[in-house]
Motif scaffolding. Sequence first.
Motif, PDB file in Angstrom:
ATOM      1  N   ILE A 123      39.083  42.766  41.766  1.00  0.00           N
ATOM      2  CA  ILE A 123      39.411  44.290  42.243  1.00  0.00           C
ATOM      3  C   ILE A 123      38.584  45.190  43.462  1.00  0.00           C
ATOM      4  N   VAL A 124      39.280  45.438  43.942  1.00  0.00           N
ATOM      5  CA  VAL A 124      38.441  45.720  45.052  1.00  0.00           C
ATOM      6  C   VAL A 124      39.187  47.198  45.733  1.00  0.00           C
TER       7      VAL A 124
ATOM      8  N   GLY B  51      38.707  43.137  57.697  1.00  0.00           N
ATOM      9  CA  GLY B  51      38.565  42.505  55.859  1.00  0.00           C
ATOM     10  C   GLY B  51      39.429  42.492  55.392  1.00  0.00           C
ATOM     11  N   TYR B  52      40.566  42.848  54.951  1.00  0.00           N
ATOM     12  CA  TYR B  52      41.910  41.954  53.834  1.00  0.00           C
ATOM     13  C   TYR B  52      41.501  40.798  54.596  1.00  0.00           C
ATOM     14  N   ILE B  53      41.916  40.510  55.468  1.00  0.00           N
ATOM     15  CA  ILE B  53      42.126  38.491  55.679  1.00  0.00           C
ATOM     16  C   ILE B  53      41.038  38.287  55.796  1.00  0.00           C
TER      17      ILE B  53
ATOM     18  N   GLU C  80      43.124  36.687  42.300  1.00  0.00           N
ATOM     19  CA  GLU C  80      43.930  37.181  42.988  1.00  0.00           C
ATOM     20  C   GLU C  80      43.536  38.834  43.507  1.00  0.00           C
ATOM     21  N   LEU C  81      43.707  38.775  44.327  1.00  0.00           N
ATOM     22  CA  LEU C  81      43.286  40.011  45.088  1.00  0.00           C
ATOM     23  C   LEU C  81      44.215  41.593  44.459  1.00  0.00           C
ATOM     24  N   ASN C  82      43.326  42.575  44.166  1.00  0.00           N
ATOM     25  CA  ASN C  82      43.915  43.423  43.859  1.00  0.00           C
ATOM     26  C   ASN C  82      43.127  44.724  44.563  1.00  0.00           C
ATOM     27  N   ILE C  83      44.079  45.180  46.050  1.00  0.00           N
ATOM     28  CA  ILE C  83      43.473  46.314  46.457  1.00  0.00           C
ATOM     29  C   ILE C  83      43.680  47.728  45.344  1.00  0.00           C
TER      30      ILE C  83
END
Lengths: 191, 230, 111
Positions: A82-83, A102-104, A116-119
């Motif tokens: 979690i970001v 930054g996302y990449i 799993e990325l969670n922004i």
Amino acid sequence: MPDMLEVTAYALQVLLILMAIAIVTHKNNGTIIILIAVFSLVTASLYVINKAPDVAIAEVAIGSAIIPLIYVISISRQREFIVLDKAMDDFIISDNSFTGVGYIFLKRFTDFYHLELNISNDVRLCSLGAGRDQLLCEETNVDLIITKDEDTGKYILKGKESSILMNKLKQMAKDYEMIEVVTFKDRDFGD
Amino acid sequence: MIRNGFLLLLLLVLFSVFYFSLQDLLEFQKTSASYFLEYGLDETGSSNLVTSILLDYRLFDSLFEAGILLIAVSGIIWISKHEIEEKNAEFMIDKFKTPDLFVTFSRLVYPLMLAFGFYIIINGHVSPGGGFQGGAIVATAILILYYIDAEKETNIKLIVTIEKYLYLTILVIASLSFFTRGTFFTNIFDPGTFDTGTQSIYLIVLNVLVGFKVALGLWTIFTAFLKEGR
Amino acid sequence: MDPLLTFIVILVGMYGLSTSKNIIKSVFSVTIMESGVILLFLNLGNTEGGSIPIVSRASEVIADPLPQALMITTIVIGSTVTALALMLCIKVFHHYGTVEWREILARGGGK
């Protein structure tokens, strides 16, 4: 002719042992949840054969609905990174899509460790001052906070020192000029 | 590999120990069943002997069990509490779009499950069932509500408060027998003067209270899990 | 019905508990062991040719209701304890970034 109930009981017992071995040795957590639900159904039928309908009712109600649910939630939660994005500029989102540098970078990081990325950029959490970042990290489930240093233009990623993921993130961020990783010192956990 | 082999050897030793002690364990089954069959109904007013043990002979155990449930629930809430308010605590389920067919069937099944849970609770003294099992079924029925309406908000604090007062009520009702019969934690109606019909009133009341307590406890647990989001 | 076969389920749970590399696996193993213990108790309480423990005119021999009453409480308690363990597991993941026993212990988690 042998008693059919007894034969059924032995067959279910053997099935139960096989399923227990499958649960213990299987690698995929998702399959294990289904196996656990079936396992509790088999045990419930064995309870009935053992003349205990009361126990069987309790096992069916709890073991086939509530236990799998909490397993599903906790397993899906342990795959999340979690970001919290406090910078809110083109670091993450550029041209209205997730194509920022930054996302990449973060996507590469999370894909590498099968996470799993969670922004999120929740307004209420972002409005808290920079001094409370450490508290925010410890009290909520946020793993990483992104802020921007106005003077140098660098992006600072803050996280907990205790987390093993932050170490790996540091290693990865060495190649990037504009990213700096900062970790908070540990306070007593669970105090 | 050596470690694994050692472990298997240890388990084998445990198995053989169990094998040789099995004869002693089998003595265990000749102890109490005939006593309960002969006197259980007259002494407690419950034809279901499991309920008669849970709510009469070993009521003290059940009370502590309910207490442990309360403590575990408080522990889960304490671990999952966040000092900083989180506004968009999304529920896990609404990520997967629930299919319409599933929602429709949930609507049909929900009242039936609730009714079945209450049936199990209320008939706990004559048929298999009772407070603990019925409470679990009621909690599962409530879980279906979250599938029907993913946005449902639950006030955990209120539920836990109700649960605490229910536990106190159970304690008080269980101790009432001190004033009518002179001993704690048994049926308030003396089997010598009242028939089994009157005695079952006490069992039904206690079953309903325990059932609600267990249902609320499990409800709190899965709400805490569903809320464990951002 | 054989108590020995039920005991094997407990042993499989023990094996899983001692070889598991990750916290969730350990919780799974504890669940298996719990089921095995419940089954063992019911198995020992069951008498041959007995009926379910409800008083009626037909029943002369019944299964022992005492272990059954104990096991009902075990199931309810066991589920809440599992829930507590899993909730702790989520917290551990967010603190250490992993749920592998080895890495947590290496980072001073076992102090």
